[in-house]
Design an enzyme around this catalytic site. Structure first.
Site, PDB file in Angstrom:
ATOM      1  N   ARG A  79      58.204  26.635  12.401  1.00  0.00           N
ATOM      2  CA  ARG A  79      59.491  26.622  12.530  1.00  0.00           C
ATOM      3  C   ARG A  79      60.559  25.704  11.910  1.00  0.00           C
ATOM      4  NH1 ARG A  79      59.898  27.937  18.742  1.00  0.00           N
ATOM      5  NH2 ARG A  79      62.243  28.306  18.338  1.00  0.00           N
ATOM      6  N   GLN A 111      70.724  28.068  23.659  1.00  0.00           N
ATOM      7  CA  GLN A 111      69.355  28.034  24.159  1.00  0.00           C
ATOM      8  C   GLN A 111      68.558  27.924  23.011  1.00  0.00           C
ATOM      9  OE1 GLN A 111      68.467  31.881  26.926  1.00  0.00           O
ATOM     10  NE2 GLN A 111      70.074  32.214  25.747  1.00  0.00           N
ATOM     11  N   VAL A 113      67.202  26.093  19.456  1.00  0.00           N
ATOM     12  CA  VAL A 113      66.715  24.615  19.092  1.00  0.00           C
ATOM     13  C   VAL A 113      66.723  24.470  17.640  1.00  0.00           C
ATOM     14  CG1 VAL A 113      65.094  24.510  21.123  1.00  0.00           C
ATOM     15  CG2 VAL A 113      64.231  25.748  18.988  1.00  0.00           C
ATOM     16  N   HIS A 129      67.717  23.603  25.810  1.00  0.00           N
ATOM     17  CA  HIS A 129      66.032  23.804  25.511  1.00  0.00           C
ATOM     18  C   HIS A 129      65.674  22.949  24.559  1.00  0.00           C
ATOM     19  CE1 HIS A 129      66.111  28.218  26.917  1.00  0.00           C
ATOM     20  NE2 HIS A 129      66.408  27.627  28.059  1.00  0.00           N
ATOM     21  N   CYS A 137      57.380  11.036  21.946  1.00  0.00           N
ATOM     22  CA  CYS A 137      56.035  10.561  22.153  1.00  0.00           C
ATOM     23  C   CYS A 137      55.448  11.011  23.666  1.00  0.00           C
ATOM     24  CB  CYS A 137      55.927   9.035  21.922  1.00  0.00           C
ATOM     25  SG  CYS A 137      54.645   8.042  22.347  1.00  0.00           S
ATOM     26  N   CYS A 157      52.621   8.763  17.212  1.00  0.00           N
ATOM     27  CA  CYS A 157      53.683   7.808  17.420  1.00  0.00           C
ATOM     28  C   CYS A 157      53.163   6.534  16.655  1.00  0.00           C
ATOM     29  CB  CYS A 157      54.010   7.505  18.996  1.00  0.00           C
ATOM     30  SG  CYS A 157      55.157   6.210  19.357  1.00  0.00           S
ATOM     31  N   ASN A 223      76.400  41.490  21.273  1.00  0.00           N
ATOM     32  CA  ASN A 223      74.890  41.603  20.917  1.00  0.00           C
ATOM     33  C   ASN A 223      74.978  42.647  20.200  1.00  0.00           C
ATOM     34  OD1 ASN A 223      72.034  41.819  21.073  1.00  0.00           O
ATOM     35  ND2 ASN A 223      72.320  40.577  22.929  1.00  0.00           N
ATOM     36  N   ALA A 241      76.539  39.409  15.424  1.00  0.00           N
ATOM     37  CA  ALA A 241      77.695  38.345  15.666  1.00  0.00           C
ATOM     38  C   ALA A 241      78.266  37.874  14.586  1.00  0.00           C
ATOM     39  CB  ALA A 241      76.764  37.174  16.265  1.00  0.00           C
TER      40      ALA A 241
HETATM   41  C1  BV8 Z   1      61.938  26.661  34.372  1.00  0.00           C
HETATM   42  C2  BV8 Z   1      62.440  26.572  23.727  1.00  0.00           C
HETATM   43  C3  BV8 Z   1      61.382  25.644  36.444  1.00  0.00           C
HETATM   44  C4  BV8 Z   1      61.096  26.395  23.054  1.00  0.00           C
HETATM   45  C5  BV8 Z   1      62.488  28.438  25.502  1.00  0.00           C
HETATM   46  C6  BV8 Z   1      56.679  31.279  36.204  1.00  0.00           C
HETATM   47  C7  BV8 Z   1      56.466  29.927  36.207  1.00  0.00           C
HETATM   48  C8  BV8 Z   1      57.437  29.016  35.976  1.00  0.00           C
HETATM   49  C9  BV8 Z   1      58.642  29.538  35.504  1.00  0.00           C
HETATM   50  C10 BV8 Z   1      58.887  30.919  35.287  1.00  0.00           C
HETATM   51  C11 BV8 Z   1      57.644  31.848  35.836  1.00  0.00           C
HETATM   52  N1  BV8 Z   1      58.323  32.948  35.586  1.00  0.00           N
HETATM   53  C12 BV8 Z   1      59.602  33.020  35.078  1.00  0.00           C
HETATM   54  C13 BV8 Z   1      59.933  31.610  34.888  1.00  0.00           C
HETATM   55  C14 BV8 Z   1      60.935  30.957  34.355  1.00  0.00           C
HETATM   56  C15 BV8 Z   1      60.959  30.957  32.806  1.00  0.00           C
HETATM   57  C16 BV8 Z   1      61.431  32.192  32.346  1.00  0.00           C
HETATM   58  O1  BV8 Z   1      62.716  32.325  32.539  1.00  0.00           O
HETATM   59  N2  BV8 Z   1      60.458  33.202  31.853  1.00  0.00           N
HETATM   60  C17 BV8 Z   1      60.806  34.234  31.268  1.00  0.00           C
HETATM   61  C18 BV8 Z   1      59.948  34.483  30.020  1.00  0.00           C
HETATM   62  C19 BV8 Z   1      60.704  35.425  32.299  1.00  0.00           C
HETATM   63  N3  BV8 Z   1      61.655  29.778  32.610  1.00  0.00           N
HETATM   64  C20 BV8 Z   1      61.108  28.741  32.460  1.00  0.00           C
HETATM   65  O2  BV8 Z   1      60.238  28.188  32.446  1.00  0.00           O
HETATM   66  C21 BV8 Z   1      62.386  27.461  32.395  1.00  0.00           C
HETATM   67  N4  BV8 Z   1      61.923  26.384  33.004  1.00  0.00           N
HETATM   68  O3  BV8 Z   1      62.149  27.616  34.935  1.00  0.00           O
HETATM   69  O4  BV8 Z   1      61.520  25.567  34.941  1.00  0.00           O
HETATM   70  C22 BV8 Z   1      61.159  24.221  36.792  1.00  0.00           C
HETATM   71  C23 BV8 Z   1      62.036  23.504  37.546  1.00  0.00           C
HETATM   72  C24 BV8 Z   1      61.897  22.358  38.307  1.00  0.00           C
HETATM   73  C25 BV8 Z   1      60.549  21.626  37.494  1.00  0.00           C
HETATM   74  C26 BV8 Z   1      59.594  22.237  36.881  1.00  0.00           C
HETATM   75  C27 BV8 Z   1      59.960  23.428  36.455  1.00  0.00           C
HETATM   76  C28 BV8 Z   1      62.428  26.947  30.688  1.00  0.00           C
HETATM   77  C29 BV8 Z   1      62.737  28.115  29.926  1.00  0.00           C
HETATM   78  C30 BV8 Z   1      62.910  27.637  28.702  1.00  0.00           C
HETATM   79  C31 BV8 Z   1      61.862  27.765  27.475  1.00  0.00           C
HETATM   80  N5  BV8 Z   1      62.031  27.609  26.351  1.00  0.00           N
HETATM   81  N6  BV8 Z   1      62.798  27.959  24.015  1.00  0.00           N
HETATM   82  C32 BV8 Z   1      61.307  27.257  21.739  1.00  0.00           C
HETATM   83  O5  BV8 Z   1      62.308  27.489  21.067  1.00  0.00           O
HETATM   84  O6  BV8 Z   1      60.050  27.382  21.271  1.00  0.00           O
HETATM   85  S1  BV8 Z   1      63.178  29.842  25.584  1.00  0.00           S
HETATM   86  C33 BV8 Z   1      63.198  30.729  24.428  1.00  0.00           C
HETATM   87  O7  BV8 Z   1      63.816  32.140  24.909  1.00  0.00           O
HETATM   88  C34 BV8 Z   1      64.357  30.278  23.527  1.00  0.00           C
HETATM   89  O8  BV8 Z   1      64.988  29.045  23.870  1.00  0.00           O
HETATM   90  C35 BV8 Z   1      65.191  31.663  23.265  1.00  0.00           C
HETATM   91  O9  BV8 Z   1      66.415  30.994  23.022  1.00  0.00           O
HETATM   92  C36 BV8 Z   1      65.233  31.849  24.691  1.00  0.00           C
HETATM   93  C37 BV8 Z   1      65.840  33.148  24.979  1.00  0.00           C
HETATM   94  O10 BV8 Z   1      65.663  33.974  24.028  1.00  0.00           O
HETATM   95  P1  BV8 Z   1      66.981  34.690  23.286  1.00  0.00           P
HETATM   96  O11 BV8 Z   1      67.438  33.363  22.773  1.00  0.00           O
HETATM   97  O12 BV8 Z   1      67.569  35.549  24.132  1.00  0.00           O
HETATM   98  O13 BV8 Z   1      66.059  35.494  22.114  1.00  0.00           O
HETATM   99  P2  BV8 Z   1      65.401  36.788  22.039  1.00  0.00           P
HETATM  100  O14 BV8 Z   1      64.766  37.088  20.940  1.00  0.00           O
HETATM  101  O15 BV8 Z   1      64.855  37.042  23.338  1.00  0.00           O
HETATM  102  O16 BV8 Z   1      66.816  37.751  22.080  1.00  0.00           O
HETATM  103  C38 BV8 Z   1      67.640  37.719  20.914  1.00  0.00           C
HETATM  104  C39 BV8 Z   1      68.825  38.726  21.432  1.00  0.00           C
HETATM  105  O17 BV8 Z   1      69.681  38.420  20.004  1.00  0.00           O
HETATM  106  C40 BV8 Z   1      68.461  40.028  21.534  1.00  0.00           C
HETATM  107  O18 BV8 Z   1      69.234  40.523  22.536  1.00  0.00           O
HETATM  108  C41 BV8 Z   1      68.918  40.692  20.173  1.00  0.00           C
HETATM  109  O19 BV8 Z   1      69.740  42.119  20.423  1.00  0.00           O
HETATM  110  C42 BV8 Z   1      70.107  39.977  19.967  1.00  0.00           C
HETATM  111  N7  BV8 Z   1      70.537  39.900  18.527  1.00  0.00           N
HETATM  112  C43 BV8 Z   1      69.653  39.872  17.384  1.00  0.00           C
HETATM  113  N8  BV8 Z   1      70.094  39.866  16.051  1.00  0.00           N
HETATM  114  C44 BV8 Z   1      71.447  39.729  16.503  1.00  0.00           C
HETATM  115  C45 BV8 Z   1      71.673  39.679  17.856  1.00  0.00           C
HETATM  116  N9  BV8 Z   1      73.005  39.772  18.559  1.00  0.00           N
HETATM  117  C46 BV8 Z   1      73.966  39.725  17.837  1.00  0.00           C
HETATM  118  N10 BV8 Z   1      73.938  39.456  16.420  1.00  0.00           N
HETATM  119  C47 BV8 Z   1      72.853  39.705  15.675  1.00  0.00           C
HETATM  120  N11 BV8 Z   1      72.862  39.553  14.411  1.00  0.00           N
END
Ligand code: BV8
Length: 256
Positions: A79, A111, A113, A129, A137, A157, A223, A241
């Site tokens: 990436r 969201q 990166v 994010h 490190c 590191c 979207n 977008a």
């Molecule tokens: C947290 C960085 C708690 C890395 C990302 C069980 C255990 C623990 C937590 C959980 C659990 N179950 C659920 C959770 C919560 C979990 C979560 O939400 N899981 C989901 C899968 C259900 N969240 C977490 O774990 C978060 N942390 O809860 O911590 C905690 C609190 C205290 C102490 C300790 C812990 C952390 C979440 C962050 C994860 N990291 N990214 C990387 O990038 O590799 S998330 C990742 O998904 C990206 O950041 C991305 O941005 C994000 C969301 O995805 P989208 O951006 O929406 O992208 P997607 O492909 O899904 O959608 C694209 C959209 O664009 C579509 O709608 C499409 O139609 C549209 N589109 C496409 N083309 C276009 C368009 N729109 C307009 N124009 C276009 N041309």
């Protein structure tokens, strides 16, 4: 209660969005991978998405990194390499223009990166994010910005010799307190919340839509297709977008 999402024409939705956005004094924006799709970066979910080839559990959690850091770095280095080949698109640039119109009363929560908002010229960007260009490190926690430099397969590191990790927030990791706190504050204070290119399935980011609604803000979504929050927004601009945002800004300029 916002009107039900019906198949109102794009033009009607655009006109309604302009009437809400133009007088807005404080605007917050949340973007997801969709705003970078037209720059050529893969989104996560849907056809050709990043998660199609990988499981989140294998490449985007702390346990995955502890289990197989090489696999995780291969996923992130790929990436990072893509970042060197892409540029901001008209959707990113439209948000720069919106920030220029509003000045201090504009906050862009992303969201993503990929750093493309900053590359386009956005200033007040909250990367909730993390960022692909930064590494951290695992020993001393020192963060450094490595841009799009090609890193070794398994980077270490220089000072401590410990393993480096991508400075991104993995699943099951907490978001950076200060940045997340500022994002929530900006959404609580806004009178218009623009949600662009996110499937709104990842929390706590997706919860910002409900924060905005609880505070009485109008929520406009842009979207390609309805997302998990589309039934909770006031206006849904269906389309890419890179088209809808420039059109929105163009109309805002035309009439006022
Ligand atoms: C947290 C960085 C708690 C890395 C990302 C069980 C255990 C623990 C937590 C959980 C659990 N179950 C659920 C959770 C919560 C979990 C979560 O939400 N899981 C989901 C899968 C259900 N969240 C977490 O774990 C978060 N942390 O809860 O911590 C905690 C609190 C205290 C102490 C300790 C812990 C952390 C979440 C962050 C994860 N990291 N990214 C990387 O990038 O590799 S998330 C990742 O998904 C990206 O950041 C991305 O941005 C994000 C969301 O995805 P989208 O951006 O929406 O992208 P997607 O492909 O899904 O959608 C694209 C959209 O664009 C579509 O709608 C499409 O139609 C549209 N589109 C496409 N083309 C276009 C368009 N729109 C307009 N124009 C276009 N041309």
């Amino acid at each position: 209660m916002p009107p039900p999402i019906d198949a109102e024409s794009f033009t009607e939705a655009l006109d309604r969005a302009v009437r809400i956005l133009r007088p807005a004094k404080k605007v917050a924006v949340l973007t997801g991978a969709g705003i970078s799709a037209e720059s050529g970066l893969a989104t996560f979910r849907g056809g050709g998405g990043l998660w199609e080839g990988q499981r989140i559990e294998d490449v985007a959690t702390p346990r995955a990194f502890a289990r197989d850091p090489l696999l995780v770095w291969r996923f992130y280095n790929l990436r990072r390499a893509n970042l060197a080949t892409v540029n901001p698109n008209p959707g990113h640039r439209a948000l720069v223009e919106l920030e220029n119109r509003l000045g201090a009363d504009f906050t862009l929560v992303t969201q993503n990166v990929d750093g493309l908002h900053q590359a386009a010229g956005s200033h007040n960007v909250l990367e909730i994010h993390g960022a692909l260009r930064r590494v951290r490190c695992v020993g001393c926690q020192r963060v450094s910005d490595r841009g799009v430099e090609v890193l070794p397969e398994l980077p270490h590191c220089e000072e401590r010799g410990s393993l480096l990790r991508p400075d991104v927030v993995w699943f099951e990791e907490a978001l950076p307190d200060d940045i997340w706190g500022r994002a929530v504050e900006a959404v609580q204070a806004c009178d218009c919340f623009l949600v662009v290119g996110t499937s709104a399935v990842v929390y706590p980011a997706a919860g910002l839509i409900d924060v905005a609604r609880m505070e009485g803000a109008d929520v406009i979504e842009a979207n390609l297709e309805p997302s998990a929050v589309s039934t909770r927004v006031n206006i849904l601009l269906l389309g890419p977008a890179g088209t809808s945002l420039p059109e929105l800004l163009k109309r805002m300029k035309e009439e006022g």
